[in-house]
Design a protein around this motif. Structure first.
Motif, short mmCIF file in Angstrom:
data_model
loop_
_atom_site.label_atom_id
_atom_site.label_comp_id
_atom_site.label_asym_id
_atom_site.label_seq_id
_atom_site.Cartn_x
_atom_site.Cartn_y
_atom_site.Cartn_z
N SER A 185 77.61 18.53 16.36
CA SER A 185 78.97 18.36 15.86
C SER A 185 79.61 19.69 15.50
O SER A 185 80.79 19.93 15.82
CB SER A 185 78.95 17.44 14.63
N THR A 186 78.84 20.58 14.84
CA THR A 186 79.43 21.84 14.38
C THR A 186 79.47 22.91 15.46
O THR A 186 80.48 23.61 15.61
CB THR A 186 78.64 22.38 13.17
N CYS A 187 78.37 23.06 16.21
CA CYS A 187 78.26 24.18 17.17
C CYS A 187 78.93 23.89 18.51
O CYS A 187 79.62 24.74 19.06
CB CYS A 187 76.79 24.53 17.40
N LEU A 188 78.68 22.71 19.05
CA LEU A 188 79.16 22.41 20.40
C LEU A 188 80.55 21.80 20.42
O LEU A 188 81.34 22.08 21.32
CB LEU A 188 78.16 21.48 21.11
N LEU A 189 80.83 20.93 19.44
CA LEU A 189 82.07 20.16 19.50
C LEU A 189 83.10 20.57 18.46
O LEU A 189 84.28 20.24 18.60
CB LEU A 189 81.76 18.66 19.34
N SER A 190 82.65 21.25 17.40
CA SER A 190 83.55 21.65 16.30
C SER A 190 84.40 20.48 15.82
O SER A 190 85.62 20.59 15.65
CB SER A 190 84.46 22.81 16.75
N MET A 191 83.74 19.36 15.57
CA MET A 191 84.45 18.15 15.14
C MET A 191 84.80 18.24 13.66
O MET A 191 83.91 18.32 12.82
CB MET A 191 83.60 16.90 15.39
N PRO A 192 86.07 18.22 13.32
CA PRO A 192 86.45 18.26 11.90
C PRO A 192 86.57 16.85 11.32
O PRO A 192 86.59 15.85 12.03
CB PRO A 192 87.82 18.94 11.93
N ASN A 193 86.63 16.80 10.01
CA ASN A 193 86.93 15.55 9.30
C ASN A 193 87.56 15.97 7.98
O ASN A 193 87.76 17.15 7.73
CB ASN A 193 85.67 14.71 9.10
N ASN A 194 87.89 15.01 7.15
CA ASN A 194 88.42 15.35 5.84
C ASN A 194 87.52 14.81 4.74
O ASN A 194 86.51 14.17 5.01
CB ASN A 194 89.85 14.82 5.67
N ALA A 195 87.86 15.10 3.49
CA ALA A 195 87.00 14.71 2.37
C ALA A 195 86.82 13.21 2.30
O ALA A 195 85.72 12.71 2.01
CB ALA A 195 87.60 15.24 1.07
N THR A 196 87.88 12.47 2.59
CA THR A 196 87.81 11.01 2.51
C THR A 196 86.81 10.45 3.51
O THR A 196 86.06 9.52 3.20
CB THR A 196 89.20 10.40 2.77
N GLY A 197 86.77 10.99 4.71
CA GLY A 197 85.89 10.46 5.74
C GLY A 197 84.51 11.07 5.76
O GLY A 197 83.62 10.55 6.43
#
Length: 356
Positions: free
Chosen positions: A278-290
């Motif tokens: 998620s962090t290295c390959l896709l850089s998927m963000p989210n927020n505090a709520t999720g």
């Protein structure tokens, strides 16, 4: 003369890690869900599907317009405080007085307001319980003491607690950006574990105000636990167990984890694998709520969709990434690992059976 222990027992004031760290924190998460999270969901549904009632500003307060979802989110402080008071079994006058305490504390705590509310609501509730029904004018004394104790505690400790929580969250997010592989793995595993433990990963994520790829890794870790347990235990629990864990909570597995800790490995290994992806390959963000919701009511996925599309991801790619990283891959990996462990007898038939 009544002893201190006798007084505390009579007042149902139980000073313990379970009462404050499990009962109160778990209730706080429910308060968050019924206010901030539901408000965010309503706003997202309104904006994405063009629902006029949900996008319309229903009321203006101090020049700020609020939608239905905005009003729900606006009341998150009172909702958390009342939920905590309920978990501490506060009498009615104390419980209702916590509305004021929760609002003030959440405002004073800033980004770390939810964590400040946890501490302050506990203090105010226990002080209120101590004076409740001790005088003939209880209807005056109990609310006044509860509110003043809560406001005083908020004034003193909410800003530093909120600041510390926000700073720690910023440290996690910054470190994750600098070391996305190891921190992605660590955040994914630890927040996923917190989701399954009888504490609140949702409250942790919101209290630390996580965002960006750190929040994305946390969301993946939580999804890995919920979907992982749901799929790995399907042969024992069927469709009912799949829904209860996949859309409800993997906390249902805690009795089985206590009896056989090894059953947790498929979910933990899955989160350790997918966190760095998620962090290295896709850089998927989210927020505090999720970040700490996993797949509970699909809140984590709704928040991921909102955050990713706002960050420039296209709608089709966002939906595909969420589907794979939050549902399909956690299920496939956890199933494969659990079947491997079953083949060698590390997980036995019935080890993940739920009492539902």
């Amino acid at each position: 003369m009544e002893t201190v222990q006798g007084f505390l027992r009579r007042k149902n004031i139980v000073i313990s890690a379970k009462r404050y760290g499990i009962d109160a924190l778990g209730a706080m998460a429910q308060g968050l869900f019924c206010s901030l999270l539901i408000g965010t969901i309503l706003n997202t549904l309104g904006s994405q599907f063009g629902i006029g009632f949900l996008t319309a500003q229903l009321i203006t307060i101090n020049g700020v317009g609020y939608t239905a979802g905005g009003l729900a989110s606006f009341m998150s402080g009172p909702a958390m405080a009342v939920a905590i008071g309920y978990a501490l079994q506060a009498p009615p006058l104390v419980l209702f007085s916590l509305v004021t305490v929760g609002y003030a504390c959440n405002a004073l705590g800033g980004a770390g307001g939810p964590l400040a509310v946890l501490f302050v609501a506990i203090i105010a509730a226990e002080v209120g319980k101590a004076v409740s029904k001790e005088t003939r004018v209880d209807i005056l004394v109990t609310p006044i003491v509860t509110i003043l104790a809560g406001l005083g505690a908020s004034w003193i400790i909410a800003p530093p607690i909120g600041g510390a929580a926000s700073a720690f969250g910023q440290l996690i997010m910054r470190t994750t950006e600098l070391q996305p592989f190891w921190m992605g793995m660590l955040v994914s595993v630890l927040v996923g574990i917190a989701l399954t433990l009888p504490i609140s990963s949702a409250a942790i994520g919101i209290s630390l105000n996580l965002s960006g790829i750190a929040a994305g890794a946390a969301a993946v870790g939580c999804a890995s636990n919920m979907i992982g347990f749901a799929v790995a235990s399907f042969r024992e629990n069927g469709i009912g167990g799949l829904a209860a864990q996949g859309l409800g909570t993997s906390m249902l597995q805690m009795p089985n984890i206590i009896r056989r800790p090894v059953v947790w490995l498929p979910a933990i290994v899955t989160s350790a694998i997918l966190g760095p992806v998620s962090t290295c390959l896709l850089s998927m963000p989210n927020n505090a709520t999720g970040s700490g919701m996993g797949t509970c009511g699909l809140v984590g996925q709704i928040m991921a969709f909102q955050t990713m599309t706002q960050s420039g991801y296209s709608v089709p790619s966002t939906l595909i990434l969420i589907l794979f990283m939050h549902i399909l891959l956690p299920g496939l990996l956890a199933f494969a690992i659990s079947e491997f462990m079953r083949r060698y007898g590390w997980i036995r038939q019935g080890d993940m059976k739920l009492d539902i």
